[in-house]
Write an enzyme that holds these catalytic residues in place. Structure first.
Site, PDB file in Angstrom:
ATOM      1  N   LYS A  14       0.829  -1.214   0.000  1.00 37.79           N
ATOM      2  CA  LYS A  14       0.000   0.000   0.000  1.00 37.79           C
ATOM      3  C   LYS A  14       0.867   1.269   0.000  1.00 37.79           C
ATOM      4  O   LYS A  14       0.673   2.156  -0.822  1.00 37.79           O
ATOM      5  CB  LYS A  14      -0.953   0.019   1.214  1.00 37.79           C
ATOM      6  CG  LYS A  14      -1.903  -1.167   1.268  1.00 37.79           C
ATOM      7  CD  LYS A  14      -2.884  -1.051   2.421  1.00 37.79           C
ATOM      8  CE  LYS A  14      -2.261  -1.073   3.792  1.00 37.79           C
ATOM      9  NZ  LYS A  14      -1.755  -2.407   4.226  1.00 37.79           N
ATOM     10  N   ARG A  89      -9.975   0.563   8.137  1.00 37.23           N
ATOM     11  CA  ARG A  89      -9.527  -0.783   8.500  1.00 37.23           C
ATOM     12  C   ARG A  89     -10.580  -1.542   9.293  1.00 37.23           C
ATOM     13  O   ARG A  89     -10.340  -2.688   9.677  1.00 37.23           O
ATOM     14  CB  ARG A  89      -8.260  -0.674   9.339  1.00 37.23           C
ATOM     15  CG  ARG A  89      -6.961  -0.900   8.564  1.00 37.23           C
ATOM     16  CD  ARG A  89      -5.804  -0.680   9.527  1.00 37.23           C
ATOM     17  NE  ARG A  89      -4.598  -1.359   9.188  1.00 37.23           N
ATOM     18  CZ  ARG A  89      -3.547  -0.790   8.586  1.00 37.23           C
ATOM     19  NH1 ARG A  89      -3.608   0.450   8.180  1.00 37.23           N
ATOM     20  NH2 ARG A  89      -2.455  -1.480   8.380  1.00 37.23           N
ATOM     21  N   ARG A 128      11.774  -5.394   5.572  1.00 42.73           N
ATOM     22  CA  ARG A 128      11.714  -3.954   5.825  1.00 42.73           C
ATOM     23  C   ARG A 128      12.208  -3.646   7.238  1.00 42.73           C
ATOM     24  O   ARG A 128      12.857  -2.631   7.463  1.00 42.73           O
ATOM     25  CB  ARG A 128      10.279  -3.443   5.641  1.00 42.73           C
ATOM     26  CG  ARG A 128      10.158  -1.952   5.911  1.00 42.73           C
ATOM     27  CD  ARG A 128       8.829  -1.380   5.495  1.00 42.73           C
ATOM     28  NE  ARG A 128       7.745  -1.848   6.333  1.00 42.73           N
ATOM     29  CZ  ARG A 128       6.465  -1.563   6.129  1.00 42.73           C
ATOM     30  NH1 ARG A 128       6.113  -0.799   5.116  1.00 42.73           N
ATOM     31  NH2 ARG A 128       5.524  -2.024   6.928  1.00 42.73           N
ATOM     32  N   ARG A 134      11.219   0.335  12.246  1.00 41.45           N
ATOM     33  CA  ARG A 134       9.847   0.156  12.762  1.00 41.45           C
ATOM     34  C   ARG A 134       9.804  -1.060  13.660  1.00 41.45           C
ATOM     35  O   ARG A 134      10.029  -2.184  13.213  1.00 41.45           O
ATOM     36  CB  ARG A 134       8.867   0.001  11.591  1.00 41.45           C
ATOM     37  CG  ARG A 134       8.392   1.321  11.060  1.00 41.45           C
ATOM     38  CD  ARG A 134       7.452   1.150   9.909  1.00 41.45           C
ATOM     39  NE  ARG A 134       6.249   0.371  10.216  1.00 41.45           N
ATOM     40  CZ  ARG A 134       5.223   0.252   9.400  1.00 41.45           C
ATOM     41  NH1 ARG A 134       5.244   0.864   8.232  1.00 41.45           N
ATOM     42  NH2 ARG A 134       4.175  -0.470   9.739  1.00 41.45           N
ATOM     43  N   ARG A 146      -0.584  -8.720  13.416  1.00 42.58           N
ATOM     44  CA  ARG A 146      -1.157  -7.728  12.483  1.00 42.58           C
ATOM     45  C   ARG A 146      -1.965  -8.429  11.397  1.00 42.58           C
ATOM     46  O   ARG A 146      -3.034  -7.955  10.999  1.00 42.58           O
ATOM     47  CB  ARG A 146      -0.039  -6.894  11.851  1.00 42.58           C
ATOM     48  CG  ARG A 146       0.541  -5.900  12.836  1.00 42.58           C
ATOM     49  CD  ARG A 146       1.928  -5.445  12.450  1.00 42.58           C
ATOM     50  NE  ARG A 146       1.973  -4.698  11.207  1.00 42.58           N
ATOM     51  CZ  ARG A 146       3.103  -4.415  10.561  1.00 42.58           C
ATOM     52  NH1 ARG A 146       4.266  -4.845  11.026  1.00 42.58           N
ATOM     53  NH2 ARG A 146       3.079  -3.713   9.461  1.00 42.58           N
TER      54      ARG A 146
HETATM   55  P1  B4P Z   1       4.101  -1.887   2.173  1.00 41.00           P
HETATM   56  O1  B4P Z   1       3.414  -3.142   1.754  1.00 41.00           O
HETATM   57  O2  B4P Z   1       4.095  -0.743   1.233  1.00 41.00           O
HETATM   58  O3  B4P Z   1       3.539  -1.558   3.606  1.00 41.00           O
HETATM   59  P2  B4P Z   1       2.031  -1.198   3.968  1.00 41.00           P
HETATM   60  O4  B4P Z   1       1.082  -2.250   3.462  1.00 41.00           O
HETATM   61  O5  B4P Z   1       1.777   0.199   3.535  1.00 41.00           O
HETATM   62  O6  B4P Z   1       2.157  -1.163   5.502  1.00 41.00           O
HETATM   63  P3  B4P Z   1       1.423  -1.632   6.794  1.00 41.00           P
HETATM   64  O7  B4P Z   1       0.023  -2.094   6.551  1.00 41.00           O
HETATM   65  O8  B4P Z   1       2.370  -2.552   7.436  1.00 41.00           O
HETATM   66  O9  B4P Z   1       1.477  -0.367   7.688  1.00 41.00           O
HETATM   67  P4  B4P Z   1       0.549   0.836   8.125  1.00 41.00           P
HETATM   68  O10 B4P Z   1       1.511   1.947   8.204  1.00 41.00           O
HETATM   69  O11 B4P Z   1      -0.663   1.040   7.281  1.00 41.00           O
HETATM   70  O12 B4P Z   1       5.586  -2.272   2.409  1.00 41.00           O
HETATM   71  C1  B4P Z   1       6.002  -3.481   2.986  1.00 41.00           C
HETATM   72  C2  B4P Z   1       7.335  -3.895   2.400  1.00 41.00           C
HETATM   73  O13 B4P Z   1       7.110  -4.594   1.179  1.00 41.00           O
HETATM   74  C3  B4P Z   1       8.293  -2.757   2.059  1.00 41.00           C
HETATM   75  O14 B4P Z   1       9.570  -3.068   2.515  1.00 41.00           O
HETATM   76  C4  B4P Z   1       8.265  -2.688   0.544  1.00 41.00           C
HETATM   77  O15 B4P Z   1       9.485  -2.235   0.002  1.00 41.00           O
HETATM   78  C5  B4P Z   1       7.988  -4.124   0.163  1.00 41.00           C
HETATM   79  N1  B4P Z   1       7.293  -4.256  -1.111  1.00 41.00           N
HETATM   80  C6  B4P Z   1       6.276  -3.487  -1.570  1.00 41.00           C
HETATM   81  N2  B4P Z   1       5.881  -3.913  -2.798  1.00 41.00           N
HETATM   82  C7  B4P Z   1       6.693  -4.994  -3.109  1.00 41.00           C
HETATM   83  C8  B4P Z   1       6.769  -5.866  -4.243  1.00 41.00           C
HETATM   84  N3  B4P Z   1       5.964  -5.744  -5.295  1.00 41.00           N
HETATM   85  N4  B4P Z   1       7.681  -6.873  -4.205  1.00 41.00           N
HETATM   86  C9  B4P Z   1       8.509  -7.013  -3.130  1.00 41.00           C
HETATM   87  N5  B4P Z   1       8.486  -6.199  -2.056  1.00 41.00           N
HETATM   88  C10 B4P Z   1       7.590  -5.201  -2.046  1.00 41.00           C
HETATM   89  O16 B4P Z   1       0.035   0.386   9.577  1.00 41.00           O
HETATM   90  C11 B4P Z   1       0.882   0.180  10.697  1.00 41.00           C
HETATM   91  C12 B4P Z   1       0.067   0.054  11.978  1.00 41.00           C
HETATM   92  O17 B4P Z   1      -0.641   1.296  12.261  1.00 41.00           O
HETATM   93  C13 B4P Z   1      -1.063  -0.996  12.000  1.00 41.00           C
HETATM   94  O18 B4P Z   1      -0.588  -2.279  12.346  1.00 41.00           O
HETATM   95  C14 B4P Z   1      -2.021  -0.407  13.084  1.00 41.00           C
HETATM   96  O19 B4P Z   1      -1.581  -0.696  14.388  1.00 41.00           O
HETATM   97  C15 B4P Z   1      -1.912   1.093  12.866  1.00 41.00           C
HETATM   98  N6  B4P Z   1      -2.972   1.620  11.987  1.00 41.00           N
HETATM   99  C16 B4P Z   1      -2.751   2.209  10.760  1.00 41.00           C
HETATM  100  N7  B4P Z   1      -3.920   2.584  10.210  1.00 41.00           N
HETATM  101  C17 B4P Z   1      -4.908   2.221  11.090  1.00 41.00           C
HETATM  102  C18 B4P Z   1      -6.331   2.311  11.067  1.00 41.00           C
HETATM  103  N8  B4P Z   1      -6.992   2.836  10.034  1.00 41.00           N
HETATM  104  N9  B4P Z   1      -7.034   1.818  12.147  1.00 41.00           N
HETATM  105  C19 B4P Z   1      -6.387   1.300  13.203  1.00 41.00           C
HETATM  106  N10 B4P Z   1      -5.040   1.163  13.272  1.00 41.00           N
HETATM  107  C20 B4P Z   1      -4.298   1.622  12.233  1.00 41.00           C
END
Ligand code: B4P
Length: 192
Positions: A14, A89, A128, A134, A146
């Site tokens: 994302k 979420r 990551r 993190r 998670r």
């Molecule tokens: P991403 O995959 O980009 O990470 P994300 O989904 O955005 O992050 P996440 O869901 O963990 O975190 P968020 O901040 O929303 O990246 C992951 C890795 O994959 C990276 O290293 C990237 O380089 C790699 N990658 C990406 N694409 C790739 C590909 N095609 N091939 C290989 N590698 C690839 O949430 C964090 C925390 O915040 C949650 O656990 C929760 O506690 C809280 N939170 C956030 N929003 C909330 C909400 N709305 N309600 C309640 N809690 C919330």
């Protein structure tokens, strides 16, 4: 105005794809994860409350994130559209978002759901964690918590938008560029 939700489990890409979407389409990026991490870094009362939940791999309470999104919408009255990343979420967050957007005489136009298998999610997040600093990415138990939260509370959000025929699934494994091409194709169908 064009409002998009980028949806998927933790580690589905994302944050990675959001950066490319805002660069191409000029949407205002609202990532609740980034907003929460800024609050934690600034040691605000909201950040201190959120930190414990995030460190355990749990969702932060709905009222906290809904309040944050409401303020962010108010702070950007001239945006020509929003990209919601990591929000909503829970179903309660989805209902609250619909109400907030209705007040602004707009709505969600599209949800793009990134599909990635669990072993790949775990390996991406652990990878990551080696460089991101993190704390929620370094411990495999927290990563699994998670993913469990996602299945228990978040996956139903796609069903919510499915009722309104707003969901498109995108295969989220492969190169970042190929995935972005699939995302762009779906957005272009809506904005053209
Ligand atoms: P991403 O995959 O980009 O990470 P994300 O989904 O955005 O992050 P996440 O869901 O963990 O975190 P968020 O901040 O929303 O990246 C992951 C890795 O994959 C990276 O290293 C990237 O380089 C790699 N990658 C990406 N694409 C790739 C590909 N095609 N091939 C290989 N590698 C690839 O949430 C964090 C925390 O915040 C949650 O656990 C929760 O506690 C809280 N939170 C956030 N929003 C909330 C909400 N709305 N309600 C309640 N809690 C919330």
């Amino acid at each position: 105005m064009f409002n998009l939700i980028l949806f998927g489990p933790p580690g589905s890409g994302k944050g990675t794809q959001s950066q490319k979407i805002i660069d191409k389409y000029g949407l205002k990026h609202l990532s609740t994860g980034d907003l929460l991490r800024s609050e934690i870094a600034a040691e605000t009362p909201l950040g201190l409350e959120a930190k414990g939940f995030m460190d355990r791999g749990q969702l932060v309470p709905d009222e906290v994130v809904i309040g944050m999104i409401s303020s962010a919408l108010d702070a950007n009255p001239d945006a020509n559209g929003f990209l919601f990343d990591g929000f909503p979420r829970t179903e309660a967050q989805a209902e609250a978002l619909d109400k907030l957007l209705k007040l602004k005489k707009t709505a969600i136009h599209l949800m793009l759901a990134l599909d990635v298998a669990e072993p790949e999610l775990i390996s991406r997040l652990l990878n990551r964690g080696k460089t991101s600093g993190r704390s929620d990415d370094t411990n495999e138990d927290v990563i699994k918590a998670r993913i469990t939260e996602y299945h228990k509370k978040t996956s139903a959000v796609a069903d919510y938008y499915m009722k309104f025929d707003k969901v498109k699934h995108i295969p989220g494994e492969g190169t970042v560029e190929n995935i972005f091409d699939s995302i762009s194709a779906e957005i272009d169908k809506k904005v053209k």
